[in-house]
Enzyme design. Structure first.
Site, PDB file in Angstrom:
ATOM      1  CB  CYS A  67      36.056  43.963  46.962  1.00  0.00           C
ATOM      2  SG  CYS A  67      37.341  45.024  46.397  1.00  0.00           S
ATOM      3  CG  HIS A 163      33.160  47.631  46.705  1.00  0.00           C
ATOM      4  ND1 HIS A 163      33.084  47.291  47.833  1.00  0.00           N
ATOM      5  CD2 HIS A 163      34.512  47.794  46.119  1.00  0.00           C
ATOM      6  CE1 HIS A 163      34.287  47.106  48.205  1.00  0.00           C
ATOM      7  NE2 HIS A 163      35.379  47.504  47.568  1.00  0.00           N
ATOM      8  CD  GLU A 165      29.708  46.593  48.494  1.00  0.00           C
ATOM      9  OE1 GLU A 165      29.542  46.120  47.425  1.00  0.00           O
ATOM     10  OE2 GLU A 165      30.530  46.742  49.053  1.00  0.00           O
TER      11      GLU A 165
END
Ligand code: GLN
Length: 180
Positions: A67, A163, A165
């Site tokens: 990002c 993202h 994660e």
């Protein structure tokens, strides 16, 4: 950062959260997280990390930018602040908030080459608008305006619009760590 740390630990990496320039020594790879690219760039400059990190990247440090991290690695930033700089190590032009602002954040399945479908969380995500032939594109997403790369790689430098994660799927982190 906490989420990246736990993903990286899940795939077997030893993790340090880099806050000072000394901590850049002895890293095999670095994750540049999401957030606000102008703020991260500002902190990299004021903390004096920028020149050392530039040198480490030149010397072969692997980096995964997610990002805002992708924006920091790009050759060109569209809709950036006029003084916004980047490391210029991925041959692409990326538009900040290219998928829309906060209100247009979304989650979709992304088909990653050699991996399969992974959940992609896009939050004020940067859109890769142009890219060079020698960029390896591992995943595209079509948000109604044609296919745009969302996971890319050139040698040791990786960029991801979304993202990885923020889900329970560690396969993107595994790809990066396995290639170290
Ligand atoms: N739009 C942000 C920027 O320009 C990136 C958003 C994110 O990292 N989730 O820096």
């Amino acid at each position: 950062m906490r989420e990246h740390t736990s993903m990286l630990e899940r795939v077997g990496a030893d993790v340090v959260a880099v806050r000072s320039v000394e901590q850049l020594d002895d890293l095999d790879g670095l994750v540049m997280p999401g957030g606000e690219s102008t703020t991260i760039a500002y902190l990299l400059t004021t903390s004096d990390i920028r020149p050392t990190l530039e040198k480490k990247i030149e010397d072969g440090l692997s980096v995964l930018g997610t990002c805002a991290g992708l924006i920091l690695l790009a050759h060109e930033i569209l809709d950036g602040r006029s003084d916004q700089w980047s490391f210029d190590v991925l041959p692409l032009a990326v538009r900040r908030n290219g998928y829309g602002r906060q209100i247009s954040s979304f989650e979709t399945l992304v088909n990653v080459k050699g991996v399969g479908e992974v959940p992609g969380v896009f939050i004020r995500a940067p859109k890769i608008e142009t890219w060079s032939e020698d960029l390896e594109v591992l995943a595209f997403h079509d948000h109604g305006d044609g296919e745009h790369p969302v996971l890319v790689r050139r040698e040791r430098i990786w960029g991801c619009s979304f993202h990885p994660e923020l889900t329970n799927d560690e396969r993107i982190h595994r790809l990066f760590v396995d290639a170290l």
